[in-house]
Design a protein around this motif. Sequence first.
Motif, PDB file in Angstrom:
ATOM      1  N   SER A  76     -12.879  38.401 -83.114  1.00  0.00           N
ATOM      2  CA  SER A  76     -14.245  37.958 -83.392  1.00  0.00           C
ATOM      3  C   SER A  76     -14.214  36.772 -84.354  1.00  0.00           C
ATOM      4  N   HIS A  77     -15.153  35.844 -84.174  1.00  0.00           N
ATOM      5  CA  HIS A  77     -15.238  34.688 -85.063  1.00  0.00           C
ATOM      6  C   HIS A  77     -15.696  35.091 -86.466  1.00  0.00           C
ATOM      7  N   LYS A 168     -20.688  32.110-101.230  1.00  0.00           N
ATOM      8  CA  LYS A 168     -20.954  31.315-100.037  1.00  0.00           C
ATOM      9  C   LYS A 168     -20.870  32.208 -98.802  1.00  0.00           C
ATOM     10  N   VAL A 169     -21.689  31.907 -97.815  1.00  0.00           N
ATOM     11  CA  VAL A 169     -21.655  32.620 -96.543  1.00  0.00           C
ATOM     12  C   VAL A 169     -21.846  31.620 -95.410  1.00  0.00           C
ATOM     13  N   LYS A 170     -21.501  32.035 -94.214  1.00  0.00           N
ATOM     14  CA  LYS A 170     -21.661  31.170 -93.049  1.00  0.00           C
ATOM     15  C   LYS A 170     -23.123  31.044 -92.649  1.00  0.00           C
ATOM     16  N   ALA A 171     -23.829  32.162 -92.652  1.00  0.00           N
ATOM     17  CA  ALA A 171     -25.217  32.180 -92.191  1.00  0.00           C
ATOM     18  C   ALA A 171     -25.872  33.472 -92.628  1.00  0.00           C
ATOM     19  N   VAL A 172     -27.170  33.576 -92.361  1.00  0.00           N
ATOM     20  CA  VAL A 172     -27.913  34.781 -92.739  1.00  0.00           C
ATOM     21  C   VAL A 172     -28.893  35.135 -91.621  1.00  0.00           C
ATOM     22  N   THR A 214     -29.147  26.885 -95.355  1.00  0.00           N
ATOM     23  CA  THR A 214     -28.245  27.844 -94.725  1.00  0.00           C
ATOM     24  C   THR A 214     -28.729  28.176 -93.316  1.00  0.00           C
ATOM     25  N   PRO A 215     -27.854  28.119 -92.302  1.00  0.00           N
ATOM     26  CA  PRO A 215     -28.277  28.545 -90.956  1.00  0.00           C
ATOM     27  C   PRO A 215     -28.854  29.952 -91.009  1.00  0.00           C
ATOM     28  N   CYS A 216     -30.027  30.119 -90.427  1.00  0.00           N
ATOM     29  CA  CYS A 216     -30.763  31.370 -90.619  1.00  0.00           C
ATOM     30  C   CYS A 216     -31.522  31.750 -89.359  1.00  0.00           C
ATOM     31  N   LEU A 217     -31.394  33.007 -88.971  1.00  0.00           N
ATOM     32  CA  LEU A 217     -32.173  33.568 -87.874  1.00  0.00           C
ATOM     33  C   LEU A 217     -33.146  34.569 -88.469  1.00  0.00           C
ATOM     34  N   ILE A 218     -34.424  34.360 -88.212  1.00  0.00           N
ATOM     35  CA  ILE A 218     -35.476  35.224 -88.758  1.00  0.00           C
ATOM     36  C   ILE A 218     -36.106  36.009 -87.607  1.00  0.00           C
ATOM     37  N   LEU A 274     -23.146  29.043 -84.034  1.00  0.00           N
ATOM     38  CA  LEU A 274     -22.317  29.096 -85.231  1.00  0.00           C
ATOM     39  C   LEU A 274     -20.830  28.981 -84.873  1.00  0.00           C
ATOM     40  N   SER A 275     -20.447  29.610 -83.775  1.00  0.00           N
ATOM     41  CA  SER A 275     -19.053  29.550 -83.340  1.00  0.00           C
ATOM     42  C   SER A 275     -18.651  28.147 -82.936  1.00  0.00           C
ATOM     43  N   ALA A 276     -19.622  27.378 -82.411  1.00  0.00           N
ATOM     44  CA  ALA A 276     -19.337  26.026 -81.946  1.00  0.00           C
ATOM     45  C   ALA A 276     -19.205  25.027 -83.087  1.00  0.00           C
ATOM     46  N   ASN A 277     -19.746  25.378 -84.256  1.00  0.00           N
ATOM     47  CA  ASN A 277     -19.724  24.446 -85.400  1.00  0.00           C
ATOM     48  C   ASN A 277     -18.443  24.608 -86.233  1.00  0.00           C
TER      49      ASN A 277
END
Length: 277
Positions: A76-77, A168-172, A214-218, A274-277
């Motif tokens: 997994s990424h 730090k985190v990749k995304a939320v 931060t990349p974020c999905l709500i 996110l995996s593509a970046n």
Amino acid sequence: MHMRKYSLPLSMLAVTFALIYVTMCPRLNPWLIDGIMFHPYTEIDTNQIKSIRGIAGREITFGNGLTGWFYQVPNSHFVILFSHGNAGNLSHRVNKIAPLLACHQSVFIWDYAGFGHSKGLATRATIANDANDAYEALIHQGYKPEQIILYGESLGTGVNAEIMKLHKVKAVIIDSGFTSLECVAKEKMPIFRLYPSFLLPPPTMLVRDQLGDTPCLIIHGKSDEIIPYHNAEDLHAADKNSTLITLSKSSHNYIDSADATLIQAALREFLAKLSAN
């Protein structure tokens, strides 16, 4: 005579109000806030969570007697650190974990102190440190910050905001979240509007302030009766890299089947980007 008639009752009223104000003051009575915030359930059906979507989970102990379940997907990424809501325990989140595993990502879901197998008692004073211990547990497993995605459900969105203060985190991913604990508390319980911010005990759980770019999905139900939908709109406006998924037929604790399909598609797309970046 008119002044005498009302002076005593008015003074008594003032004293009574002052006593109530002090008695209900959140900073002076943190136990009152903790009782509102945390509703733990200790019993876990381990047979239910040993394997989800064919992925075997294993229990991990970390921090000061806290526990979580780790579902490691080969190759997994990312690993998703899941902080759940204020009631029940991690075993009640199988329906939340399964869609993440279906996206071929590892998941680590943890229980707050006093929830499930975690020892102790969850309080506002300790929750931020416990959350950071959960993050560090993944670092000790060999993950890097750019591999960690935070998933917060309801109260968990505020818990994750405390992690983002230090790490730090990749995304939320924000599921049924709020802009800040203070704002949602004052909206749901008007008595808290009487108290200025400095009389509210830490942590602040300022979700909106931690987002930035931060990349974020709500994800939020349009009919959410616990945390109103406008919180999602406010969070979306605060993060230019966010995506808002509106669940038109769902509420806080109910997800319509059509909305569940929408969530799965949104998760796949978000994680693929996110995996593509």
